[in-house]
Design a protein around this motif. Sequence first.
Motif, short mmCIF file in Angstrom:
data_model
loop_
_atom_site.label_atom_id
_atom_site.label_comp_id
_atom_site.label_asym_id
_atom_site.label_seq_id
_atom_site.Cartn_x
_atom_site.Cartn_y
_atom_site.Cartn_z
N LYS A 164 -5.06 34.04 80.55
CA LYS A 164 -4.61 35.68 81.03
C LYS A 164 -3.36 35.60 81.41
O LYS A 164 -2.53 34.19 81.52
N ARG A 165 -3.14 36.56 82.33
CA ARG A 165 -1.87 36.65 81.58
C ARG A 165 -1.06 36.33 83.05
O ARG A 165 0.00 36.22 83.11
N VAL A 166 -1.44 36.05 84.63
CA VAL A 166 -1.78 35.43 85.83
C VAL A 166 -1.07 34.14 85.06
O VAL A 166 -0.18 33.57 85.82
N SER A 167 -1.61 33.22 84.64
CA SER A 167 -0.90 32.20 84.10
C SER A 167 0.18 31.73 83.14
O SER A 167 1.10 30.87 83.71
N LEU A 168 0.48 33.21 82.33
CA LEU A 168 1.83 32.77 81.91
C LEU A 168 3.24 33.75 82.80
O LEU A 168 3.85 32.99 83.26
N ILE A 169 2.39 34.29 83.67
CA ILE A 169 3.39 34.79 84.99
C ILE A 169 3.53 32.90 85.67
O ILE A 169 4.51 33.11 86.33
N GLN A 170 2.84 32.70 85.84
CA GLN A 170 2.52 31.21 87.29
C GLN A 170 3.38 30.25 86.13
O GLN A 170 4.34 29.77 86.90
N ASN A 171 3.90 30.39 85.20
CA ASN A 171 4.32 29.44 84.65
C ASN A 171 6.00 29.97 84.01
O ASN A 171 6.79 28.43 84.52
N LEU A 172 6.06 30.91 83.94
CA LEU A 172 7.26 31.89 83.96
C LEU A 172 8.13 31.53 85.37
O LEU A 172 9.31 30.90 86.09
N GLU A 173 7.59 31.48 86.69
CA GLU A 173 8.00 31.46 87.63
C GLU A 173 8.38 29.60 88.23
O GLU A 173 8.91 29.29 88.37
N ALA A 174 7.47 28.67 87.59
CA ALA A 174 7.66 27.54 87.08
C ALA A 174 9.03 27.19 87.07
O ALA A 174 9.59 26.37 86.99
N GLU A 175 9.23 27.79 85.68
CA GLU A 175 10.65 28.22 84.50
C GLU A 175 11.61 28.17 85.44
O GLU A 175 12.75 27.57 85.78
N LYS A 176 11.57 29.31 86.11
CA LYS A 176 12.62 29.94 87.38
C LYS A 176 12.70 28.93 88.36
O LYS A 176 14.29 28.71 88.62
N LYS A 177 11.89 28.05 88.25
CA LYS A 177 12.72 27.03 89.73
C LYS A 177 13.74 25.78 89.69
O LYS A 177 14.56 25.85 90.45
N ASN A 178 13.19 25.83 87.64
CA ASN A 178 13.92 25.10 87.49
C ASN A 178 15.36 25.63 87.16
O ASN A 178 16.58 24.64 86.91
N CYS A 179 14.98 26.66 86.44
CA CYS A 179 16.80 28.09 86.16
C CYS A 179 16.53 28.63 87.25
O CYS A 179 16.17 30.02 86.82
N ASP A 180 16.97 28.73 88.19
CA ASP A 180 17.24 30.09 88.94
C ASP A 180 18.20 30.87 88.32
O ASP A 180 17.57 31.91 89.07
N PHE A 181 18.71 30.78 87.44
CA PHE A 181 19.32 32.02 87.07
C PHE A 181 18.08 32.62 85.96
O PHE A 181 19.18 33.64 85.09
N LEU A 182 17.04 32.64 85.44
CA LEU A 182 15.96 33.05 85.26
C LEU A 182 15.55 34.47 85.14
O LEU A 182 14.88 34.39 86.09
N ASN A 183 14.94 35.11 85.04
CA ASN A 183 14.98 36.56 85.10
C ASN A 183 14.31 37.02 83.68
O ASN A 183 14.41 37.11 82.39
N TYR A 184 13.06 37.34 84.04
CA TYR A 184 12.10 37.78 83.13
C TYR A 184 11.42 39.08 83.22
O TYR A 184 10.40 39.87 83.10
N SER A 185 11.72 39.63 84.27
CA SER A 185 12.51 41.29 84.38
C SER A 185 11.82 42.22 83.30
O SER A 185 10.89 43.43 83.46
N ASN A 186 12.88 42.06 82.50
CA ASN A 186 12.47 43.06 81.35
C ASN A 186 11.53 43.27 79.90
O ASN A 186 11.52 43.72 79.16
N ILE A 187 11.10 41.50 80.41
CA ILE A 187 9.70 41.09 78.89
C ILE A 187 8.69 41.61 79.65
O ILE A 187 8.06 41.44 81.11
N MET A 188 7.69 42.13 78.57
CA MET A 188 6.98 42.47 78.72
C MET A 188 5.61 41.22 78.99
O MET A 188 5.72 40.05 77.92
N ILE A 189 4.85 40.97 79.81
CA ILE A 189 4.02 39.55 79.99
C ILE A 189 2.63 39.98 79.60
O ILE A 189 2.42 40.79 79.66
#
Length: 201
Positions: A164-189
């Motif tokens: 589900k889409r929410v699972s991918l968003i949760q994973n990307l948010e976890a990645e952001k905690k490790n890489c605070d510069f990470l931005n996925y706002s332009n990426i389709m989920i």
Amino acid sequence: MLKFRNKEYFKSHFEEWLKSTQEYLEIFDIQGIDDLFDEISDTYDRLRCNDEISDFRGKLFEVIMREKYSTIYCKRDSIMEYGCKVIIDKKEIIYEDIYGNPDYNKKTVDIAGYNFQNAEFYEIKVGPRNFKYNIILYLNKLFDSASKNKISQNLSIGCITMEKRVSLIQNLEAEKKNCDFLNYSNIMIIGREDITKRFFN
């Protein structure tokens, strides 16, 4: 079938899956389907560990997605490629790992469909945990270059997962905690519900 994450799950659910699949066979006459079922069973018996099962599931999911998108970009004015480099304005899109790990360098995208009206570029992973920071940084680089050069009227760059889409968003948010510069706002989920809506309704 893509839910068979390990041998134990496969052994406990394969017969049930097979039985439900037989219902479709009463409607559709599919040549060689019994051979396919035997091959699936043999493949899971041969796979040695969960990592190999994950690789198999990932490849299977990619094949399904390729088939669905290929029907969109099969016309004469379109291009469809898989596991390909992307070159825009004579410049290849390459991500070199910021931490110096060559295994995280990235030079290709899983699916690329293009014409002057639409351009779609996607990374495809069966599970959301496989979308690491390097994939997002590569896709961001691709988005910046494609947008700057206005390669088509409509541009879609994103991540596709079978979950589900929410699972991918949760994973990307976890990645952001490790890489605070990470931005996925332009990426389709894109999750399972989006795939179902677009291709299976």
